[in-house]
Design an enzyme around this catalytic site. Structure first.
Site, PDB file in Angstrom:
ATOM      1  N   ASP A   1       4.679   0.726  11.991  1.00  0.00           N
ATOM      2  CA  ASP A   1       3.441  -0.221  11.671  1.00  0.00           C
ATOM      3  C   ASP A   1       3.173  -1.571  12.070  1.00  0.00           C
ATOM      4  O   ASP A   1       2.437  -2.297  11.826  1.00  0.00           O
ATOM      5  CB  ASP A   1       3.390   0.016  10.060  1.00  0.00           C
ATOM      6  CG  ASP A   1       3.186   1.222   9.747  1.00  0.00           C
ATOM      7  OD1 ASP A   1       3.377   1.617   8.591  1.00  0.00           O
ATOM      8  OD2 ASP A   1       2.777   2.085  10.345  1.00  0.00           O
TER       9      ASP A   1
ATOM     10  N   ARG B   1      -8.532  -1.032   4.415  1.00  0.00           N
ATOM     11  CA  ARG B   1      -7.827   0.168   4.106  1.00  0.00           C
ATOM     12  C   ARG B   1      -6.490  -0.334   3.805  1.00  0.00           C
ATOM     13  O   ARG B   1      -5.728  -0.014   2.686  1.00  0.00           O
ATOM     14  CB  ARG B   1      -7.744   1.200   5.015  1.00  0.00           C
ATOM     15  CG  ARG B   1      -8.909   1.806   5.247  1.00  0.00           C
ATOM     16  CD  ARG B   1      -8.828   3.247   5.781  1.00  0.00           C
ATOM     17  NE  ARG B   1      -7.528   3.825   5.471  1.00  0.00           N
ATOM     18  CZ  ARG B   1      -6.748   4.583   6.316  1.00  0.00           C
ATOM     19  NH1 ARG B   1      -6.926   4.662   7.566  1.00  0.00           N
ATOM     20  NH2 ARG B   1      -5.493   5.000   5.700  1.00  0.00           N
TER      21      ARG B   1
ATOM     22  N   ARG C   1      -0.165  14.217  13.380  1.00  0.00           N
ATOM     23  CA  ARG C   1       0.261  14.005  11.784  1.00  0.00           C
ATOM     24  C   ARG C   1       0.259  15.353  11.101  1.00  0.00           C
ATOM     25  O   ARG C   1      -0.302  15.464  10.065  1.00  0.00           O
ATOM     26  CB  ARG C   1      -0.412  12.750  11.312  1.00  0.00           C
ATOM     27  CG  ARG C   1      -0.344  11.272  12.064  1.00  0.00           C
ATOM     28  CD  ARG C   1      -1.008  10.256  11.345  1.00  0.00           C
ATOM     29  NE  ARG C   1       0.000   9.926  10.396  1.00  0.00           N
ATOM     30  CZ  ARG C   1      -0.572   8.728   9.900  1.00  0.00           C
ATOM     31  NH1 ARG C   1      -1.625   8.261   9.898  1.00  0.00           N
ATOM     32  NH2 ARG C   1       0.230   8.448   8.741  1.00  0.00           N
TER      33      ARG C   1
ATOM     34  N   CYS D   1      -5.618  11.784  12.820  1.00  0.00           N
ATOM     35  CA  CYS D   1      -6.267  10.483  12.968  1.00  0.00           C
ATOM     36  C   CYS D   1      -6.125   9.844  14.055  1.00  0.00           C
ATOM     37  O   CYS D   1      -5.458  10.343  15.167  1.00  0.00           O
ATOM     38  CB  CYS D   1      -5.658   9.760  11.576  1.00  0.00           C
ATOM     39  SG  CYS D   1      -3.914   9.161  12.213  1.00  0.00           S
TER      40      CYS D   1
ATOM     41  N   LYS E   1       0.762  -1.185  -0.084  1.00  0.00           N
ATOM     42  CA  LYS E   1       0.027  -0.076   0.036  1.00  0.00           C
ATOM     43  C   LYS E   1       0.716   1.206   0.015  1.00  0.00           C
ATOM     44  O   LYS E   1       0.463   1.992  -0.720  1.00  0.00           O
ATOM     45  CB  LYS E   1      -0.769  -0.105   1.220  1.00  0.00           C
ATOM     46  CG  LYS E   1      -1.581   1.275   1.494  1.00  0.00           C
ATOM     47  CD  LYS E   1      -2.442   1.406   2.893  1.00  0.00           C
ATOM     48  CE  LYS E   1      -1.906   1.524   4.149  1.00  0.00           C
ATOM     49  NZ  LYS E   1      -1.555   2.853   4.260  1.00  0.00           N
ATOM     50  N   ASN E   2       1.839   1.197   0.917  1.00  0.00           N
ATOM     51  CA  ASN E   2       2.589   2.446   1.178  1.00  0.00           C
ATOM     52  C   ASN E   2       3.713   2.765  -0.091  1.00  0.00           C
ATOM     53  O   ASN E   2       4.372   3.840   0.072  1.00  0.00           O
ATOM     54  CB  ASN E   2       3.061   2.617   2.494  1.00  0.00           C
ATOM     55  CG  ASN E   2       2.212   2.827   3.489  1.00  0.00           C
ATOM     56  OD1 ASN E   2       1.148   2.828   3.191  1.00  0.00           O
ATOM     57  ND2 ASN E   2       2.590   2.422   4.846  1.00  0.00           N
TER      58      ASN E   2
HETATM   59  C1  EPZ Z   1       3.865   7.028   6.683  1.00  0.00           C
HETATM   60  O1  EPZ Z   1       3.177   7.927   7.116  1.00  0.00           O
HETATM   61  C2  EPZ Z   1       3.128   5.574   6.485  1.00  0.00           C
HETATM   62  N1  EPZ Z   1       1.776   5.889   5.525  1.00  0.00           N
HETATM   63  C3  EPZ Z   1       2.547   5.142   7.789  1.00  0.00           C
HETATM   64  O2  EPZ Z   1       1.813   4.126   7.609  1.00  0.00           O
HETATM   65  C4  EPZ Z   1       3.671   5.105   8.627  1.00  0.00           C
HETATM   66  O3  EPZ Z   1       3.414   4.613   9.958  1.00  0.00           O
HETATM   67  C5  EPZ Z   1       4.499   6.126   8.940  1.00  0.00           C
HETATM   68  O4  EPZ Z   1       5.094   6.567   7.466  1.00  0.00           O
HETATM   69  C6  EPZ Z   1       5.809   5.968   9.924  1.00  0.00           C
HETATM   70  O5  EPZ Z   1       6.650   4.902   8.996  1.00  0.00           O
HETATM   71  C7  EPZ Z   1       2.148   5.931   4.236  1.00  0.00           C
HETATM   72  O6  EPZ Z   1       3.368   5.720   3.710  1.00  0.00           O
HETATM   73  C8  EPZ Z   1       0.940   6.291   3.294  1.00  0.00           C
HETATM   74  P1  EPZ Z   1       5.758  10.396   8.865  1.00  0.00           P
HETATM   75  P2  EPZ Z   1       3.812   9.291   7.266  1.00  0.00           P
HETATM   76  O7  EPZ Z   1       5.659  11.756   8.204  1.00  0.00           O
HETATM   77  O8  EPZ Z   1       4.571   9.871   6.226  1.00  0.00           O
HETATM   78  C9  EPZ Z   1       5.913  13.435  12.211  1.00  0.00           C
HETATM   79  C10 EPZ Z   1      -0.033   2.428   7.920  1.00  0.00           C
HETATM   80  O9  EPZ Z   1      -0.441   2.134   8.642  1.00  0.00           O
HETATM   81  N2  EPZ Z   1       5.602  14.690  11.303  1.00  0.00           N
HETATM   82  O10 EPZ Z   1       7.025   9.405   8.716  1.00  0.00           O
HETATM   83  O11 EPZ Z   1       2.611  10.179   7.533  1.00  0.00           O
HETATM   84  C11 EPZ Z   1       4.459  12.617  12.467  1.00  0.00           C
HETATM   85  O12 EPZ Z   1       3.404  13.338  13.185  1.00  0.00           O
HETATM   86  C12 EPZ Z   1       0.447   4.065   7.942  1.00  0.00           C
HETATM   87  O13 EPZ Z   1       0.116   2.134   6.695  1.00  0.00           O
HETATM   88  C13 EPZ Z   1       5.978  15.884  11.449  1.00  0.00           C
HETATM   89  O14 EPZ Z   1       5.679  16.378  12.777  1.00  0.00           O
HETATM   90  O15 EPZ Z   1       4.558   9.383   8.594  1.00  0.00           O
HETATM   91  C14 EPZ Z   1       5.118  11.344  13.029  1.00  0.00           C
HETATM   92  O16 EPZ Z   1       5.073  11.784  14.620  1.00  0.00           O
HETATM   93  C15 EPZ Z   1       0.256   4.257   9.344  1.00  0.00           C
HETATM   94  N3  EPZ Z   1       5.765  16.831  10.676  1.00  0.00           N
HETATM   95  C16 EPZ Z   1       6.407  11.292  12.418  1.00  0.00           C
HETATM   96  O17 EPZ Z   1       6.999  12.541  12.006  1.00  0.00           O
HETATM   97  C17 EPZ Z   1       5.676  16.455   9.113  1.00  0.00           C
HETATM   98  O18 EPZ Z   1       5.811  17.502   8.403  1.00  0.00           O
HETATM   99  C18 EPZ Z   1       6.523  10.416  11.487  1.00  0.00           C
HETATM  100  O19 EPZ Z   1       5.651  10.505  10.594  1.00  0.00           O
HETATM  101  C19 EPZ Z   1       5.767  15.083   8.827  1.00  0.00           C
HETATM  102  C20 EPZ Z   1       5.680  13.996  10.115  1.00  0.00           C
END
Ligand code: EPZ
Length: 416
Positions: free
Chosen positions: A304, A396, A121, A116, A22-23
């Site tokens: 995850d 999802r 996020r 969420c 998916k990702n």
């Molecule tokens: C990706 O989400 C994945 N989703 C998530 O998978 C996964 O859990 C996550 O990466 C971490 O590995 C997809 O790839 C579609 P991040 P993402 O930006 O990119 C903070 C699933 O179950 N952050 O790496 O949204 C954020 O709040 C999903 O398939 C900021 O503060 O995660 C978090 O605490 C759930 N500012 C941390 O960084 C930003 O601009 C990591 O988030 C961006 C992120």
């Protein structure tokens, strides 16, 4: 609302085929927006989030079609810069059109993704990167507007190795004027998969998989084909299912190189993991050992997989501590596991799990994608029949999970 009923007590045996990730599919589908011809993507999983992405690309003016596991996206007619709230609220990953749209059309208007269940996020790092490339960013009425005649390459340091942030900025930089360097970039296999696709489109991306990614911007990108990598989280979820049911399962398509620390931690817990040509053969021990885990960006232990590993520790012999360092609220499954008889206490961002002899079935509530998977796993070993509500969360991210588990001997059914 569909429910899933799982009756515990069956060892899982046999083999299961892992679907496309998916990702990896979501950013690669979005990357088609950078091109002006039909991009053919193979091994695309049929998931709610993929359908939402296809709807969004269609809304933006692309021609999108699916034939079995092949999705074709022709973005030559893309002219609409707005990703509306009704689509974005269904899937936060819609934010992945922000970078490509700004690069392609010079502007994008994307509804701010809500928070969420697992955390706020924010996307501040995505926006900071786009501003570094010369874009103007304005927030109004819940939308983020990004305007840039032509993005200009920049040196960008990411405070957090954000996965979709790295992906958005890679895609934006691919059509920028000059070179962009992303430092402290995410290193997940999905980042490398996107870089490979962008390079097939004529982009010049190097360093994907390391903390420093360099993108030399091009004037135009052409259509390309891609094959989506196997879903490492789905694979690890089935490995955990074999581990907790004392099973013996061939997880077809699983790649140890994509698993980060998950395999090490499973082996530490007493699981036998053998690399075979078709994937990974996983045998669960009679009793699992307690193991401490701390989630971290790839190649650390994937957040995850945190909920799924917690189920394993609920039945392990001893005490284990699982620390969640990525999201601020990713322990919602703990209260549901407690309803099944688990012994877990939370101390700040750590859960301390004391192994118990068995779990007992009870009705439970899914709250987010991976928490739902953990409740299905718990149902496989709980005594009696566990009824899981709100399984739309699971749809999802997992393609027909009940069919795949039934194929391994689980007693599981979907109640419409
Ligand atoms: C990706 O989400 C994945 N989703 C998530 O998978 C996964 O859990 C996550 O990466 C971490 O590995 C997809 O790839 C579609 P991040 P993402 O930006 O990119 C903070 C699933 O179950 N952050 O790496 O949204 C954020 O709040 C999903 O398939 C900021 O503060 O995660 C978090 O605490 C759930 N500012 C941390 O960084 C930003 O601009 C990591 O988030 C961006 C992120």
């Amino acid at each position: 609302m569909d429910k899933i009923e799982v009756t515990g007590g069956h060892c899982l045996k046999g083999e299961v085929a892992i679907s496309g990730a998916k990702n990896a599919a979501l950013p690669i589908l979005a990357s088609a927006l950078l091109t002006d011809g039909p991009c053919v993507m193979d091994n695309v999983p049929d998931l709610m989030d993929v359908r939402t992405t296809m709807d969004l690309l269609g809304h933006l003016g692309a021609k999108v079609s699916r034939d079995k596991t092949t999705v074709t996206v022709d973005a030559s007619g893309v002219n609409e810069p707005e990703a509306p709230y009704e689509l974005v609220r269904k899937m936060r990953a819609s934010v992945l059109v922000l970078g490509p749209l700004t690069a392609r059309l010079g502007r994008a208007r994307v509804s701010l993704p809500g928070g969420c269940a697992i955390g706020a996020r924010p996307i501040d790092l995505h926006l900071k990167g786009l501003e570094a490339m010369g874009a103007k960013v304005l927030l109004d009425k819940g939308y983020v507007n990004v305007i840039a005649q032509r993005l200009v390459g920049a040196e960008i340091y990411l405070d957090i190795p954000t996965v979709t942030g790295t992906e958005n900025l890679m895609m934006a930089a691919a059509l920028a004027k000059g070179t962009t360097v992303l430092r402290n970039a995410a290193r997940e296999p999905e980042i490398t998969a996107l870089a490979d696709t962008l390079n097939a489109m004529g982009a010049q991306v190097s360093g994907a998989g390391t903390p420093v990614i360099e993108i030399i911007g091009r004037e135009k990108l052409h259509a390309a084909n891609a094959t989506i990598i196997p879903d490492r989280i789905e694979a690890a979820t089935f490995m955990a299912a074999a581990a907790i049911t004392n099973g013996d399962v061939l997880v077809r398509g699983a790649k140890s190189a994509h698993m980060g620390a998950v395999i090490e931690k499973m082996v530490e817990a007493g699981v036998v993991v053998d690399e075979v040509p078709e994937g990974l053969r996983v045998r669960g021990p009679a009793t699992l050992q307690s193991v401490d885990v701390k989630t971290a960006p790839f190649p650390g232990f994937a957040t995850d997989m945190q909920a799924q590993f917690m189920v394993m520790m609920c039945l392990a012999s001893g005490r284990s501590t699982i620390t969640e360092t990525i999201f601020e609220n990713r322990f919602i499954h703990v209260s549901e596991l407690t309803r099944l008889g688990a012994d877990i206490s939370i101390v700040r961002n750590s859960a301390v799990i004391k192994g118990v002899a068995s779990l007992k079935a009870a009705p439970v509530m899914a709250s987010d994608l991976r928490a739902s998977a953990c409740l299905v796993l718990a149902g496989l070993v709980a005594q009696g029949s566990t009824l899981i509500n709100r399984v739309y969360h699971i749809d999802r991210g997992y393609e027909s999970i009940e069919k795949k588990l039934s194929g391994l001997g689980a007693q599981i059914r979907r109640i419409r």
